[in-house]
Design a protein around this motif. Structure first.
Motif, PDB file in Angstrom:
ATOM      1  N   ALA A  17       0.832  -1.198   0.000  1.00 45.24           N
ATOM      2  CA  ALA A  17       0.000   0.000   0.000  1.00 45.24           C
ATOM      3  C   ALA A  17       0.871   1.253   0.000  1.00 45.24           C
ATOM      4  O   ALA A  17       2.077   1.215   0.290  1.00 45.24           O
ATOM      5  N   LEU A  18       0.244   2.369  -0.312  1.00 44.51           N
ATOM      6  CA  LEU A  18       0.899   3.680  -0.259  1.00 44.51           C
ATOM      7  C   LEU A  18      -0.186   4.712   0.011  1.00 44.51           C
ATOM      8  O   LEU A  18      -1.274   4.647  -0.575  1.00 44.51           O
ATOM      9  N   THR A  19       0.116   5.652   0.898  1.00 43.72           N
ATOM     10  CA  THR A  19      -0.860   6.692   1.253  1.00 43.72           C
ATOM     11  C   THR A  19      -0.366   8.055   0.803  1.00 43.72           C
ATOM     12  O   THR A  19       0.810   8.393   0.995  1.00 43.72           O
ATOM     13  N   LEU A  20      -1.282   8.815   0.181  1.00 40.13           N
ATOM     14  CA  LEU A  20      -0.993  10.195  -0.201  1.00 40.13           C
ATOM     15  C   LEU A  20      -1.980  11.106   0.521  1.00 40.13           C
ATOM     16  O   LEU A  20      -3.201  10.878   0.466  1.00 40.13           O
ATOM     17  N   MET A  21      -1.454  12.115   1.193  1.00 41.48           N
ATOM     18  CA  MET A  21      -2.291  13.077   1.910  1.00 41.48           C
ATOM     19  C   MET A  21      -2.147  14.460   1.291  1.00 41.48           C
ATOM     20  O   MET A  21      -1.037  14.903   1.000  1.00 41.48           O
ATOM     21  N   PHE A  22      -3.290  15.121   1.124  1.00 42.50           N
ATOM     22  CA  PHE A  22      -3.320  16.516   0.673  1.00 42.50           C
ATOM     23  C   PHE A  22      -3.687  17.356   1.889  1.00 42.50           C
ATOM     24  O   PHE A  22      -4.770  17.196   2.459  1.00 42.50           O
ATOM     25  N   LEU A  23      -2.793  18.248   2.289  1.00 49.29           N
ATOM     26  CA  LEU A  23      -2.959  18.994   3.540  1.00 49.29           C
ATOM     27  C   LEU A  23      -3.017  20.490   3.240  1.00 49.29           C
ATOM     28  O   LEU A  23      -2.180  21.020   2.510  1.00 49.29           O
ATOM     29  N   ASP A  24      -4.012  21.158   3.802  1.00 48.61           N
ATOM     30  CA  ASP A  24      -4.182  22.597   3.618  1.00 48.61           C
ATOM     31  C   ASP A  24      -4.408  23.226   4.994  1.00 48.61           C
ATOM     32  O   ASP A  24      -5.226  22.727   5.788  1.00 48.61           O
ATOM     33  N   LEU A  25      -3.700  24.311   5.287  1.00 48.60           N
ATOM     34  CA  LEU A  25      -3.830  24.966   6.586  1.00 48.60           C
ATOM     35  C   LEU A  25      -5.108  25.805   6.628  1.00 48.60           C
ATOM     36  O   LEU A  25      -5.407  26.544   5.676  1.00 48.60           O
ATOM     37  N   ASP A  26      -5.836  25.695   7.720  1.00 43.81           N
ATOM     38  CA  ASP A  26      -7.115  26.392   7.860  1.00 43.81           C
ATOM     39  C   ASP A  26      -6.900  27.877   8.144  1.00 43.81           C
ATOM     40  O   ASP A  26      -6.116  28.244   9.032  1.00 43.81           O
ATOM     41  N   HIS A  27      -7.623  28.706   7.389  1.00 43.87           N
ATOM     42  CA  HIS A  27      -7.633  30.155   7.607  1.00 43.87           C
ATOM     43  C   HIS A  27      -6.226  30.764   7.611  1.00 43.87           C
ATOM     44  O   HIS A  27      -5.998  31.780   8.284  1.00 43.87           O
ATOM     45  N   PHE A  28      -5.329  30.174   6.845  1.00 43.36           N
ATOM     46  CA  PHE A  28      -3.969  30.726   6.821  1.00 43.36           C
ATOM     47  C   PHE A  28      -3.952  32.119   6.195  1.00 43.36           C
ATOM     48  O   PHE A  28      -3.131  32.971   6.560  1.00 43.36           O
ATOM     49  N   LYS A  29      -4.878  32.365   5.304  1.00 41.95           N
ATOM     50  CA  LYS A  29      -4.941  33.683   4.668  1.00 41.95           C
ATOM     51  C   LYS A  29      -5.151  34.787   5.700  1.00 41.95           C
ATOM     52  O   LYS A  29      -4.651  35.915   5.537  1.00 41.95           O
ATOM     53  N   ASN A  30      -5.870  34.466   6.766  1.00 40.90           N
ATOM     54  CA  ASN A  30      -6.102  35.476   7.805  1.00 40.90           C
ATOM     55  C   ASN A  30      -4.796  35.898   8.474  1.00 40.90           C
ATOM     56  O   ASN A  30      -4.641  37.055   8.890  1.00 40.90           O
ATOM     57  N   VAL A  31      -3.861  34.948   8.598  1.00 42.77           N
ATOM     58  CA  VAL A  31      -2.571  35.274   9.213  1.00 42.77           C
ATOM     59  C   VAL A  31      -1.834  36.283   8.346  1.00 42.77           C
ATOM     60  O   VAL A  31      -1.317  37.292   8.833  1.00 42.77           O
ATOM     61  N   ASN A  32      -1.782  36.019   7.042  1.00 41.57           N
ATOM     62  CA  ASN A  32      -1.110  36.953   6.126  1.00 41.57           C
ATOM     63  C   ASN A  32      -1.779  38.316   6.111  1.00 41.57           C
ATOM     64  O   ASN A  32      -1.119  39.361   6.110  1.00 41.57           O
ATOM     65  N   ASP A  33      -3.109  38.311   6.078  1.00 40.33           N
ATOM     66  CA  ASP A  33      -3.835  39.581   5.971  1.00 40.33           C
ATOM     67  C   ASP A  33      -3.727  40.417   7.233  1.00 40.33           C
ATOM     68  O   ASP A  33      -3.641  41.649   7.162  1.00 40.33           O
ATOM     69  N   SER A  34      -3.723  39.760   8.396  1.00 39.48           N
ATOM     70  CA  SER A  34      -3.733  40.516   9.647  1.00 39.48           C
ATOM     71  C   SER A  34      -2.341  40.766  10.219  1.00 39.48           C
ATOM     72  O   SER A  34      -2.083  41.829  10.791  1.00 39.48           O
ATOM     73  N   LEU A  35      -1.434  39.803  10.067  1.00 40.57           N
ATOM     74  CA  LEU A  35      -0.108  39.927  10.684  1.00 40.57           C
ATOM     75  C   LEU A  35       1.008  40.165   9.667  1.00 40.57           C
ATOM     76  O   LEU A  35       2.130  40.490  10.058  1.00 40.57           O
ATOM     77  N   GLY A  36       0.703  40.006   8.408  1.00 40.19           N
ATOM     78  CA  GLY A  36       1.712  40.246   7.383  1.00 40.19           C
ATOM     79  C   GLY A  36       2.329  38.954   6.867  1.00 40.19           C
ATOM     80  O   GLY A  36       2.326  37.917   7.548  1.00 40.19           O
TER      81      GLY A  36
END
Length: 750
Positions: free
Chosen positions: A348-367
């Motif tokens: 077997a082989l496992t592939l995971m697709f991972l996306d950080l939640d609300h990461f855009k808010n970090v860029n928009d608010s903290l730079g």
């Protein structure tokens, strides 16, 4: 010039020969009167005369032989002999002299020597000749002689004035020896050039004797190594060696030199101050007349900076510059390897697709600076949580793909729980304490797919389901998710009738040259309007067309319509522009594609220089050797080639330089965040640097602001396209706005 002593000997021998030919006028006086005695004495006298005659005959033969030898030496001497009058007329010349002047000896006589001197040297000749006449001493002069056939030779003159007595007057003549110095001059120039190259070469040169003891170095050697010439002469070449290479390495190098005559390659060296550097060496052996080594020549350059730059570019091509994780292209290489092993071992082989939640808010608010540091910290945490055989890749932004060989669904569940637990631990970024959670989609080989693209697509779908479920969680790809494939079937069936029902339309987006703001091209974009489905995005139907095999027919239609439209504009008197047509992977792999392109150009009568074919980076690198063959076939017909979406995939520079393409297209994903992302700016700088070093043009797509355009212009990008330049338009509107669009662009961009 005849030798005086030789002439005197000739004159003496001639006098003796003349005496030998004088007849006897009287008999000798006899001492006895008896007949017998008189007869005896007469016989003795006859014998003496015969002996004298024989001696004189031998002398005459010797004289003739001597004269012949002298004449041969005179005529065939390696230099030309001339006798000139005081007015410079030639009265005597040997065969060598006539040969040097390229004219028969008889035609030289009574002609002035000056007639054969080039115009540039006539003044020099006259001054020289007058000086010889005034001073009875041998003089030298170098000048150029012009032959009747137009050729010229450089000669050296050795001249001497001779005063010849005759009656009551003395006649002055000038004896001139002419030596051809053309070859010597060429050798002198060559030696001077060699010496100049040796001293002014940017590469270090070291010459040793047969024992490898240094006998000569140039200035570049001193500059690179830090050793002066005085410190180097007499030393062995081992003074440059470091501990980086073992003794076996140097033994192999010199064994190769002695066996093959030369060796070249990289070698670590030590400067005088102790610092090490990497050099590129060419070592050659010089043999003497006995075929034994007499010298060794080492030529090398410092390639340290080149190696560092090459490593940096390779890292940009393989790894994400922010986190240091493998990028998409390296990920694909690794997963292909892991899938091959999984298929062979039926594991077997496992592939995971991972996306950080609300990461855009970090860029928009903290730079973005804080956001970048958070991504780096998150990547480190992921690396520490997995095995060495696992792969973690950053696709861009806050998206990651994780590949776990020999891991089934149960193992994947344990891993994802561990990752979610890790995400609960806060990060201290500057003065902020941050917690970021992931949404994870999971696909397992072979149940969810047997290739990289399918597994990624399934994991991506599962990740969006995890986000829809409230984020900070995971989802396995399930059969229910296959419901979305129903639209795929609908689109595929509709595609089969789109061409015949005239549902496709071409749009043209302007491309502008930054140096003078001139419209130089247009990218061809395919649009599909379906009566029931409405506008179907190319990103949706192109992959379906490729999978279903319809892309070849659609691609040919696009190519023909684009070429036909370009020819129509030219026929209407519009300024010719380059038409850029995108190629799909299936089109490019079709072995008949180059012939199809040329057939379309011939039938539509469009010169090939107005067509540019865009090939995505991934397609080019899928089978680079085959791509090189196809690209070269197209280029041979005068068609331009460009690499589209450059920087989003993996391009081996060793293959990229072999792709004889014309242009690199910078992907809009890098352009859109130029102002906010130092990472994207660095990537764009790297791409422009690669293009410049390979002699390629660059075009950036997705330019939507003056800030982006200004940055690209300052960094040396050649061309741009995007909404700031102009939106894609149908052919009729593009044509209507053609002249106005050119004026508008010149006003906006200058």
């Amino acid at each position: 010039m005849k030798d005086k002593s030789g002439m005197a000997e000739v004159q003496r021998l001639e006098a003796e020969s003349e005496l030998a030919r004088t007849p006897l006028t009287s008999l000798p006086e006899f001492s006895h009167s008896s007949p017998d005695e008189m007869l005896h004495e007469l016989r003795v006298h006859q014998i003496e005369l015969e002996m004298q005659n024989e001696e004189l005959r031998r002398a005459q033969i010797s004289l003739e032989e001597s004269r012949d030898r002298y004449l041969d030496l005179y005529d065939f001497a390696p230099v030309g002999y001339f006798t000139l009058t005081s007015e410079g007329q030639i009265t005597e010349v040997n065969l060598t002299g006539a040969s040097l002047f390229g004219i028969e000896r008889s035609k030289l006589l009574q002609r002035r020597f000056a007639r054969f001197v080039t115009i540039e040297d006539k003044d020099r000749w006259h001054r020289y000749f007058i000086g010889v006449l005034r001073n009875k001493e041998q003089r030298q002069c170098e000048l150029t002689v012009q032959r009747p056939d137009g050729s010229a030779i450089e000669v050296q003159l050795d001249s001497l004035r001779i005063d010849i007595a005759g009656g009551d007057e003395r006649t002055r003549v000038v004896r001139v020896t002419v030596t051809d110095i053309h070859i010597r001059k060429q050798a002198e120039v060559k030696l001077h050039l060699i010496a100049k190259v040796f001293e002014q070469s940017g590469e270090a040169i070291m010459v040793t004797d047969a024992d490898r003891t240094t006998i000569m170095v140039n200035q570049a050697f001193t500059t690179i190594s830090g050793y002066s010439e005085a410190e180097t002469i007499g030393q062995n070449q081992t003074m440059l060696q470091t501990d980086h290479h073992g003794a076996d390495f140097y033994q192999k190098v010199w064994a190769t030199v002695d066996l093959e005559g030369h060796w070249q390659g990289e070698m670590s060296c030590r400067r005088r101050d102790g610092h090490e550097y990497m050099g590129w060496f060419l070592i050659s052996r010089v043999l003497n007349a006995d075929s034994n080594p007499s010298n060794y020549i080492m030529i090398f350059s410092d390639i340290t900076e080149h190696k560092e730059a090459q490593a940096h570019i390779q890292r940009l091509a393989h790894f994400d510059p922010l986190t240091g994780l493998p990028n998409r292209s390296l990920l694909k290489n690794r997963i292909l390897h892991d899938l091959a092993i999984a298929q062979r071992n039926q594991s077997a082989l496992t592939l995971m697709f991972l996306d950080l939640d609300h990461f855009k808010n970090v860029n928009d608010s903290l730079g973005h600076q804080v956001g970048d540091q958070l991504l780096i910290a998150w990547a480190k945490r992921l690396i520490n949580a997995v095995r060495g055989q696992d792969t973690i890749s950053r696709l861009g932004g806050d998206e990651f793909i994780l590949v776990f060989p020999e891991t089934d669904a149960i193992g994947a569940a344990h891993l994802v729980e561990k990752l979610l637990e890790l995400s609960q631990q806060p990060y201290q970024i500057e003065q902020y304490e941050l917690v970021v959670t992931p949404s994870i989609g999971i696909a397992v080989f072979p149940g969810d797919g047997t290739d990289f693209e399918t597994l990624c697509r399934c994991a991506d779908v599962a990740m969006y389901r995890a986000k829809q479920a409230g984020r900070n969680g995971f989802r396995f790809f399930t059969s229910e998710m296959q419901a979305s494939s129903a639209r795929v079937m609908i689109v595929e069936n509709a595609l089969r009738h789109a061409l015949e029902r005239d549902q496709f339309q071409l749009y043209f987006q302007p491309q502008v040259r930054l140096s003078d703001s001139q419209l130089v091209g247009a990218e061809v974009l395919l649009r599909w309007e379906h009566p029931e489905l409405g506008h179907v995005d190319p990103a949706d139907f192109i992959p379906i067309a490729e999978d279903s095999g319809q892309i070849l027919q659609i691609g040919e239609w696009v190519l023909r319509q684009a070429v036909r439209q370009c020819k129509a504009w030219i026929d209407k008197g519009l300024a010719p522009i380059l038409i850029a047509v995108n190629l799909s992977a299936v089109q490019f792999r079709d072995p008949r594609f180059p012939e199809l392109v040329m057939q379309v150009l011939r039938e539509e009568q469009l010169p090939p220089q107005y067509l540019e074919l865009e090939l995505t980076e991934g397609v080019a690198m899928d089978n680079p050797l085959e791509a090189i063959i196809i690209i070269n076939r197209l280029l041979a017909h005068g068609i331009s080639m460009s690499i589209d979406d450059f920087g989003t995939g993996y391009s081996s520079l060793s293959y990229l330089r072999r792709f004889d393409i014309n242009k690199l297209k910078i992907d809009q994903s890098f352009v859109c965040e130029i102002g906010a992302s130092s990472e994207n700016r660095a990537i764009i700088n790297a791409i422009l640097g690669v293009a410049k070093s390979l002699g390629l043009k660059t075009i950036a797509e997705g330019v939507e602001s003056e800030e982006q355009m200004t940055f690209l212009r300052e960094k040396g990008c050649d061309e741009v396209q995007g909404f700031f330049i102009g939106k894609p338009l149908p052919a009729e509107q593009f044509e209507e706005n053609f002249e106005r669009q050119v004026l508008s662009l010149n006003t906006r961009l200058k």
